[in-house]
Design an enzyme around this catalytic site. Sequence first.
Site, PDB file in Angstrom:
ATOM      1  N   MET A   1     -11.915   4.466  -1.210  1.00  0.00           N
ATOM      2  CA  MET A   1     -12.487   4.775  -0.016  1.00  0.00           C
ATOM      3  C   MET A   1     -13.125   6.069  -0.386  1.00  0.00           C
ATOM      4  O   MET A   1     -12.861   7.288   0.255  1.00  0.00           O
ATOM      5  CB  MET A   1     -11.568   4.961   1.198  1.00  0.00           C
TER       6      MET A   1
ATOM      7  N   GLY B   1       1.271  -2.065   4.026  1.00  0.00           N
ATOM      8  CA  GLY B   1       1.642  -0.661   3.832  1.00  0.00           C
ATOM      9  C   GLY B   1       2.931  -0.448   4.836  1.00  0.00           C
ATOM     10  O   GLY B   1       3.895  -0.560   4.414  1.00  0.00           O
ATOM     11  N   SER B   2       2.596  -0.286   6.038  1.00  0.00           N
ATOM     12  CA  SER B   2       3.844  -0.119   7.114  1.00  0.00           C
ATOM     13  C   SER B   2       4.747  -0.916   7.133  1.00  0.00           C
ATOM     14  O   SER B   2       6.036  -0.896   7.283  1.00  0.00           O
ATOM     15  CB  SER B   2       3.348   0.501   8.346  1.00  0.00           C
TER      16      SER B   2
ATOM     17  N   ASP C   1      -4.385   3.573  -2.502  1.00  0.00           N
ATOM     18  CA  ASP C   1      -5.483   4.122  -1.637  1.00  0.00           C
ATOM     19  C   ASP C   1      -6.022   5.539  -1.858  1.00  0.00           C
ATOM     20  O   ASP C   1      -5.409   6.449  -1.599  1.00  0.00           O
ATOM     21  CB  ASP C   1      -5.168   4.050  -0.093  1.00  0.00           C
TER      22      ASP C   1
ATOM     23  N   SER D   1       0.778  -1.239  -0.025  1.00  0.00           N
ATOM     24  CA  SER D   1      -0.021  -0.071   0.179  1.00  0.00           C
ATOM     25  C   SER D   1       0.801   1.241  -0.109  1.00  0.00           C
ATOM     26  O   SER D   1       1.487   1.337   1.042  1.00  0.00           O
ATOM     27  CB  SER D   1      -1.159  -0.126   1.278  1.00  0.00           C
TER      28      SER D   1
ATOM     29  N   MET E   1      -8.775   8.399  -0.776  1.00  0.00           N
ATOM     30  CA  MET E   1      -9.747   8.548   0.191  1.00  0.00           C
ATOM     31  C   MET E   1     -10.284  10.142   0.102  1.00  0.00           C
ATOM     32  O   MET E   1      -9.217  10.720  -0.367  1.00  0.00           O
ATOM     33  CB  MET E   1      -8.767   8.579   1.683  1.00  0.00           C
TER      34      MET E   1
ATOM     35  N   HIS F   1      -1.044  -1.238  -4.461  1.00  0.00           N
ATOM     36  CA  HIS F   1      -2.309  -1.097  -3.734  1.00  0.00           C
ATOM     37  C   HIS F   1      -2.273   0.612  -3.618  1.00  0.00           C
ATOM     38  O   HIS F   1      -1.499   1.122  -3.030  1.00  0.00           O
ATOM     39  CB  HIS F   1      -2.328  -1.766  -2.331  1.00  0.00           C
TER      40      HIS F   1
ATOM     41  N   GLY G   1      -9.020   4.084   6.456  1.00  0.00           N
ATOM     42  CA  GLY G   1      -8.731   5.578   6.832  1.00  0.00           C
ATOM     43  C   GLY G   1      -7.248   5.894   6.996  1.00  0.00           C
ATOM     44  O   GLY G   1      -6.773   7.037   6.689  1.00  0.00           O
ATOM     45  N   PHE G   2      -6.679   4.980   7.748  1.00  0.00           N
ATOM     46  CA  PHE G   2      -5.078   4.982   7.941  1.00  0.00           C
ATOM     47  C   PHE G   2      -4.320   4.059   7.919  1.00  0.00           C
ATOM     48  O   PHE G   2      -4.829   3.010   8.200  1.00  0.00           O
ATOM     49  CB  PHE G   2      -5.085   5.736   9.523  1.00  0.00           C
ATOM     50  N   GLY G   3      -2.963   4.306   7.684  1.00  0.00           N
ATOM     51  CA  GLY G   3      -2.298   3.164   7.832  1.00  0.00           C
ATOM     52  C   GLY G   3      -1.618   2.937   9.338  1.00  0.00           C
ATOM     53  O   GLY G   3      -1.848   3.761  10.059  1.00  0.00           O
ATOM     54  N   GLY G   4      -1.028   1.675   9.552  1.00  0.00           N
ATOM     55  CA  GLY G   4      -0.268   1.547  10.691  1.00  0.00           C
ATOM     56  C   GLY G   4      -1.193   1.210  11.857  1.00  0.00           C
ATOM     57  O   GLY G   4      -0.875   1.247  12.986  1.00  0.00           O
TER      58      GLY G   4
ATOM     59  N   HIS H   1      -7.956   1.290  -4.413  1.00  0.00           N
ATOM     60  CA  HIS H   1      -9.000   1.011  -3.324  1.00  0.00           C
ATOM     61  C   HIS H   1      -9.706   2.341  -3.106  1.00  0.00           C
ATOM     62  O   HIS H   1      -9.063   3.206  -2.556  1.00  0.00           O
ATOM     63  CB  HIS H   1      -8.262   0.503  -2.034  1.00  0.00           C
TER      64      HIS H   1
ATOM     65  N   MET I   1     -11.702  -5.913   4.759  1.00  0.00           N
ATOM     66  CA  MET I   1     -10.582  -4.873   5.641  1.00  0.00           C
ATOM     67  C   MET I   1     -10.507  -5.384   6.919  1.00  0.00           C
ATOM     68  O   MET I   1     -11.432  -5.882   7.788  1.00  0.00           O
ATOM     69  CB  MET I   1     -11.454  -3.615   5.646  1.00  0.00           C
TER      70      MET I   1
ATOM     71  N   ASP J   1      -6.647  -6.230   3.996  1.00  0.00           N
ATOM     72  CA  ASP J   1      -5.899  -5.001   4.015  1.00  0.00           C
ATOM     73  C   ASP J   1      -6.053  -4.291   5.376  1.00  0.00           C
ATOM     74  O   ASP J   1      -7.105  -4.267   5.849  1.00  0.00           O
ATOM     75  CB  ASP J   1      -6.586  -4.260   2.924  1.00  0.00           C
ATOM     76  N   GLY J   2      -4.912  -4.029   5.950  1.00  0.00           N
ATOM     77  CA  GLY J   2      -4.895  -3.466   7.438  1.00  0.00           C
ATOM     78  C   GLY J   2      -3.871  -4.293   8.222  1.00  0.00           C
ATOM     79  O   GLY J   2      -4.637  -5.482   8.749  1.00  0.00           O
ATOM     80  N   GLY J   3      -2.936  -3.791   8.676  1.00  0.00           N
ATOM     81  CA  GLY J   3      -2.242  -4.512   9.927  1.00  0.00           C
ATOM     82  C   GLY J   3      -1.441  -5.704   9.369  1.00  0.00           C
ATOM     83  O   GLY J   3      -1.191  -6.499  10.238  1.00  0.00           O
TER      84      GLY J   3
HETATM   85  O1  LIG Z   1      -6.768   1.034   3.195  1.00  0.00           O
HETATM   86  C1  LIG Z   1      -5.893   1.169   4.117  1.00  0.00           C
HETATM   87  C2  LIG Z   1      -6.447   2.014   5.317  1.00  0.00           C
HETATM   88  O2  LIG Z   1      -7.627   2.351   5.299  1.00  0.00           O
HETATM   89  C3  LIG Z   1      -4.668   0.626   3.880  1.00  0.00           C
HETATM   90  O3  LIG Z   1      -4.185   0.014   2.724  1.00  0.00           O
HETATM   91  C4  LIG Z   1      -3.498   0.903   4.730  1.00  0.00           C
HETATM   92  O4  LIG Z   1      -2.540   1.874   3.947  1.00  0.00           O
HETATM   93  C5  LIG Z   1      -2.510  -0.525   5.286  1.00  0.00           C
HETATM   94  O5  LIG Z   1      -1.581   0.129   5.934  1.00  0.00           O
HETATM   95  P1  LIG Z   1      -1.348  -0.829   6.797  1.00  0.00           P
HETATM   96  O6  LIG Z   1      -2.014  -1.380   7.996  1.00  0.00           O
HETATM   97  O7  LIG Z   1      -0.295  -2.127   6.105  1.00  0.00           O
HETATM   98  O8  LIG Z   1      -0.067  -0.092   7.295  1.00  0.00           O
END
Ligand SMILES: O=C(CO)[C@@H](O)[C@H](O)COP(=O)(O)O
Length: 251
Positions: free
Chosen positions: A78, A224-225, A37, A10, A39, A35, A173-176, A76, A168, A202-204
């Site tokens: 959003m 992402g992170s 994002d 991401s 928003m 990916h 909304g946010f990474g990390g 993606h 999801m 997607d996410g974490g």
């Molecule tokens: O869509 C999203 C957040 O809304 C994701 O794509 C994040 O960007 C994933 O980031 P990490 O959780 O992998 O850091």
Amino acid sequence: MAPNPIIAPSILSADFAELGRACSRTMEQGADWLHVDIMDGHFVPNITFGAPVVAKIRKHVDQPTQSYGRGTFDCHMMIAEPKKWVKEFKAAGCDLYCFHYEAAFSSAAESPEQKTDEKTNPKALIRYIHDQGLLAGIAIKPDTPVDVLWEILENPDEKERPDMVLVMTVHPGFGGQKFMASELPKVQELRKRYPELNIEVDGGLGVGTIDQAAEAGANVIVAGSAVFGAKDPSEVISLLRKSVEDRKGRL
Ligand SMILES: O=C(CO)[C@@H](O)[C@H](O)COP(=O)(O)O
């Protein structure tokens, strides 16, 4: 058998001051897709960028030579009005347009009558995305039950069926953010019913959470992170891929 692993970093976690180079670098490090994002500050409480930026970064990554191929831009969306932006994103170089189920009803209708037929609208939007020559994805947020997808996935008309489902594993909304294992039963249920479907999470996601997601049946992994924050992003990408690959034959 579940489809091949697809690792999609991401770019939300990339350095936006050098976004083009960050995109080409992550491809060199072994990514399959990017990916992207998008928003809008309405559907989610954050703003990223729009089609003009996608068109710029597209120049830094070779376009895929086949559907789902290397270099796929997995956008993606959003955003509150997903239908409105399909053509712009196609022109910018998007390959897969993944909208949110929760946003589809206000956007897909062609007429006020259709707007009241809740079951029609995501399908109408998928058809519209396919008509523009894009792959279509449908995403669900943590609060949305997976059951809403059955009717859409069972559609006998393939023009109205999604090419990918995104579950999801954080609130968008946010990474990390912290990975929500509570969402994995949705993935398990999807994989049980649709052995060949591309199922994205997607996410974490990262080295500490990938095994659970892969075990549940996810094959398209957004990180992402975990990738952009790694000392050795290539190593992280290979670990993510290996975890999915190892489970592929068993699912
Ligand atoms: O869509 C999203 C957040 O809304 C994701 O794509 C994040 O960007 C994933 O980031 P990490 O959780 O992998 O850091």
